[in-house]
Scaffold this active site. Sequence first.
Site, PDB file in Angstrom:
ATOM      1  N   HIS A 101     -18.480  -1.165 -16.814  1.00 47.17           N
ATOM      2  CA  HIS A 101     -17.183  -1.065 -17.480  1.00 47.17           C
ATOM      3  C   HIS A 101     -17.455  -1.271 -18.964  1.00 47.17           C
ATOM      4  O   HIS A 101     -18.151  -2.216 -19.347  1.00 47.17           O
ATOM      5  CB  HIS A 101     -16.216  -2.112 -16.941  1.00 47.17           C
ATOM      6  CG  HIS A 101     -14.878  -2.134 -17.637  1.00 47.17           C
ATOM      7  ND1 HIS A 101     -14.184  -0.982 -17.955  1.00 47.17           N
ATOM      8  CD2 HIS A 101     -14.108  -3.166 -18.073  1.00 47.17           C
ATOM      9  CE1 HIS A 101     -13.043  -1.305 -18.547  1.00 47.17           C
ATOM     10  NE2 HIS A 101     -12.976  -2.623 -18.637  1.00 47.17           N
ATOM     11  N   GLU A 106      10.669  -4.370   2.897  1.00 48.09           N
ATOM     12  CA  GLU A 106      11.021  -3.098   2.261  1.00 48.09           C
ATOM     13  C   GLU A 106      10.367  -2.901   0.893  1.00 48.09           C
ATOM     14  O   GLU A 106      10.125  -1.763   0.485  1.00 48.09           O
ATOM     15  CB  GLU A 106      12.548  -2.991   2.119  1.00 48.09           C
ATOM     16  CG  GLU A 106      13.293  -3.021   3.433  1.00 48.09           C
ATOM     17  CD  GLU A 106      12.839  -1.953   4.411  1.00 48.09           C
ATOM     18  OE1 GLU A 106      12.389  -0.875   3.975  1.00 48.09           O
ATOM     19  OE2 GLU A 106      12.922  -2.194   5.633  1.00 48.09           O
TER      20      GLU A 106
END
Length: 335
Positions: A109, A228
């Site tokens: 990185h 949900e």
Amino acid sequence: MPATIYYDHDADLSLLDGKVIAILGYGSQGHAQALNLRDSGCQVIVGQRPGSPNYDLAIQHGFEPLPLDEATRNADIVNILLPDEAQGKIYRQRIAQNLQPGNILMCAHGFNIHFGQVEPPQGVDTLLVAPKGPGSLVRSEFERGGGVPCLIAVGDGVGDETLQIGLAYAKGLGGTRCGVIQTTIGEETEADLFGEQVVLCGGVSELVKSAFDTLVEAGYQPEMAFFECMHELKLIVDLYYQGGLSYMRQSISNTAEYGDYTRGPRIINDETRQEMKRILGEIQSGQFAREWILENKAGAPEFKSRRRKDRNLQIEEVGRRLRSLMSWIDAKDVS
């Protein structure tokens, strides 16, 4: 313009013959890359701090871990796979003075190279090879005979010879079995930070928390809100992973798909996109990097405070309780 992608026939593993590769840090990426390279016939040494769990793991895997400075002195290719926030200080104290002209300094990185925390001495080329998956996947896919796609980039002014070394390294990881995409260190760094902040971590976390809170504040049971707004997210992400937006939409109900088209743009709207552009600007200018570097120099007080606060959120408490009801989940708890 399509990206340049390299495969097995583009890479010559023999370019690593006679070269010693030092893997500095035996964590998620470090252990996977060291093992894959060794299994590919490369000469690998490990730099790891004594007394750490990763030091003991390296010994279990048949390595003889060395101090970081000693590993650097004994290597031709040095790959720093330490945490971003630790790399700059460790590099200046233990690594920089032990590099020699002709060495190659690697990373997975580009944060510290791109933002000037790691500055290679004269005669040392910089190279990035970044597998696009966690170390566990890099290792398991290699053992199955496959690989994880990688990104590859060289530093400014670095020639084709180092790129070829990088392709050989990626082949040793198994990356060329499925594709190695050429980029730049700046592009990899900035796109990675943007994705983490706006979508993968920051964006998704805030969306989930805000949706959960909205339902609970409206009188819905926290358990319903959790299912949900968080639990079912895995189903949707798995569909994205397998076939993108179109496959996800093909797999859900027409009701859900209509709600996607008509309500999604009200959540992610022009104001949101403007904020995304501001965040990208902070990354490109180095503002975020400076902020994170200074935060760590001060002992990371805000970072640690926010971590503690979010671990005690209601959604986290509800999630721990509900996951205990689902035996098929390998539930994790962070204390």
